[in-house]
Design an enzyme around this catalytic site. Sequence first.
Site, PDB file in Angstrom:
ATOM      1  N   GLU A  94       0.823  -1.204   0.000  1.00 29.00           N
ATOM      2  CA  GLU A  94       0.000   0.000   0.000  1.00 29.00           C
ATOM      3  C   GLU A  94       0.864   1.264   0.000  1.00 29.00           C
ATOM      4  O   GLU A  94       0.525   2.250  -0.671  1.00 29.00           O
ATOM      5  CB  GLU A  94      -0.951  -0.001   1.207  1.00 29.00           C
ATOM      6  N   GLU A 161      -0.734  -2.322  -9.888  1.00 30.90           N
ATOM      7  CA  GLU A 161      -0.677  -3.364  -8.859  1.00 30.90           C
ATOM      8  C   GLU A 161       0.632  -4.152  -8.952  1.00 30.90           C
ATOM      9  O   GLU A 161       1.237  -4.491  -7.939  1.00 30.90           O
ATOM     10  CB  GLU A 161      -1.880  -4.311  -8.982  1.00 30.90           C
TER      11      GLU A 161
END
Length: 203
Positions: A94, A161
């Site tokens: 994250e 991602e």
Amino acid sequence: AGMNFYAYYYSDQQVLKHYHAIPVDRSNAAGLYDIVERLTRRAQLPMPAVYIIPDQQPNAFATGRNYENAAVAVTEGLLNLLDENEVEAVIAHELSHIKHYDMLIGTVAATIAGAIAMLANFGMFFGGGRDRPNILVTLALMFLMPLAASIIQMTVSRNREFMADAGAAKMTGHPEWLQSALAKLENYARETVMHDADPQTAH
């Protein structure tokens, strides 16, 4: 332009409120806070706000328009399912999103895609005149434009991602931690869905 302006400034607080995220610090979530603080120093980032979401679905996300307004949120389910090393790997993932400005990219991509889809809904009014609409143009606007918008979103999402996974592996120095965490999350996600999850909050 208006939608992007609103999303730029307010989407982070909107999504945190949507998932009933609770702000925490060292006094009430020392373990999680210490992990985030250690990793932010390693990534040379300002300390983001830290939140816990009261949901048993294991999940985590980063939000915020820049380094100074970033936040990291994890669910209670994630903290219960993963061990400390795996939690660290997920937090590193994250923080990599924050490092790469992925929340801004994702927010703009989602907003533009939404605007394209919205315009496509009006396609029938611009298909060749009010009296004789061009059916081919109308169909293209109604089906191809939303499809193009979805492709834009998916392309941006998958690319970012992968970069966040690579960034997390470098940040922790232990790619096997992220590997183990993702395997657990994938197995769990097949059986349950995060409460209040919807496509509008995906980015």
